[in-house]
Design an enzyme around this catalytic site. Structure first.
Site, PDB file in Angstrom:
ATOM      1  CB  THR A   1      -0.934   0.006   1.229  1.00  0.00           C
ATOM      2  OG1 THR A   1      -0.129  -0.054   2.385  1.00  0.00           O
ATOM      3  CG2 THR A   1      -1.872  -1.135   1.195  1.00  0.00           C
TER       4      THR A   1
ATOM      5  CG  ASP B   1       0.673   0.432   3.858  1.00  0.00           C
ATOM      6  OD1 ASP B   1       0.040  -0.512   3.379  1.00  0.00           O
ATOM      7  OD2 ASP B   1       0.244   1.112   4.817  1.00  0.00           O
TER       8      ASP B   1
END
Length: 368
Positions: A18, A95
């Site tokens: 992400t 992420d």
């Protein structure tokens, strides 16, 4: 199987990332995040005016249990500093919103990164229903809303559509390149990014909990290139209620499981003890060859090892010669020597390892 190109120091985002999401000011204007290369001059090295310590050769894997709020790049930098390692990289971006397994390769382990990145990943994630966001997770701006909420039966009926080989459109805020630019950079600059669907493999997708009407918890095992955020987005659209990721944890990356993970606090404590002469940093390392679990091993004599180390092919003959072809990892006296290809009766070296320096302790050569 062919041996991928050598990656050296690796910090390239993997597809389940992400990566590098938008951060917004109060008025909704996108701000640059800490991963943006345009911020690097302002950020500096984060070490103030501290003298730079000498780097050393360290070879092996550290599977960090990455905490929420830390980028993968920051995690690599921390581990590299703790070990004073010359080279480091990771095998698949995780992420800041996510926690869990971030395999970090040190030294010669960077040559085996592609084998980990090509492996399966397993995630446990929570979808919040009723809102779709431009980043497909909690850090984005709300772009669609709904008062509808899905029941467990409707969700389970939908899951077969997301299992097997499917077409998936990556999130607009992703690391995919569009005409040489990262999609997340274009999206932050206000450009409309149209990403094309691409095939991904979802081996398993299961609804494991529904604590309330607004949230559902899933587990997914998927192949390279899958975006979990896109799963939440697409399920929400088909269910007519919209949705986004609100929690994400990676529990498996290639050969590395939760049993291999070490929390940052524990790693820092171990490094501090080692610095004071209590214990060894080698205890925190997994061997380089851990990444090669799915590849056959081939032991050679010291004479053949010397030829391979010089980059020369070795003839395979005699009754113990393998009759197969493909990639093997070569050992001599139980020590990793090279990645090689078997073909036409020869063993041809493709990657030679130089494991001089700090390596995993002997007790870690056999995993729990």
């Amino acid at each position: 199987m062919t041996i991928p190109p050598e990656t050296g120091t690796v910090d390239a985002p993997s597809a389940e990332s992400t990566a590098a999401k938008a951060i917004h000011s109060a008025d909704g204007r996108p701000l640059r995040d800490n991963n943006d290369p345009r911020n690097k001059q302002r950020q500096g090295n984060g070490q103030g005016n501290q003298p730079r310590r000498d780097r050393r050769d360290v070879h092996g894997w550290v599977v960090l249990d990455k905490p929420i709020g830390m980028t993968s790049t920051q995690a690599v930098a921390v581990v590299k500093r703790l070990f004073q390692a010359k080279r480091a990289g990771h095998a698949g971006t995780l992420d800041p919103l996510a926690s869990g397994g971030l395999p970090i390769a040190l030294g010669e382990a960077t040559k085996t990164v592609p084998f980990v990145m090509d492996g399966r990943k397993r995630y446990r994630f929570t979808v919040t229903w009723g809102e779709e966001r431009d980043t497909d997770d909690t850090e984005g701006r709300v772009v669609e809303t709904s008062d509808s909420r899905p029941g467990a039966a409707a969700i389970r009926a939908l899951l077969p559509q997301f299992t097997g080989r499917i077409e998936q459109t990556p999130p607009r805020y992703s690391a995919i390149k569009v005409q040489g630019e990262r999609a997340y950079d274009l999206a932050r600059d206000g450009e409309v990014v149209e990403l094309q669907p691409r095939p991904v493999e979802i081996h398993e997708l299961t609804l494991v909990d529904q604590p309330d009407t607004d949230h559902s918890v899933f587990e997914a095992e998927c192949g390279k290139g899958t975006y979990v955020r896109a799963l939440a987005r697409d399920m929400g659209r088909l269910l007519g209620c919209y949705g986004h990721i609100s929690a994400l944890r990676r529990t498996l990356v290639g050969p590395f499981t939760e049993n291999d993970m070490i929390p940052l606090e524990q790693l820092e404590a171990l490094c501090n003890r080692a610095a004071s002469g209590e214990g060894s940093l080698a205890d925190a390392l997994l061997p380089v060859e851990t990444a090669l679990d799915d590849i056959p091993a081939l032991a050679v004599t010291r004479a053949d090892a010397a030829r391979l180390h010089r980059g020369q092919a070795v003839l395979l003959r005699g009754r113990d010669a393998p009759n197969s072809s493909g990639t093997v990892y070569v050992t001599v006296a139980g020590r990793l020597l090279a990645l090689a290809e078997i073909g036409n009766g020869e063993l041809i070296p493709k990657r030679v390892f130089n494991l001089t320096g700090l390596t995993a302790s002997s007790g870690r050569n056999e995993r729990d």
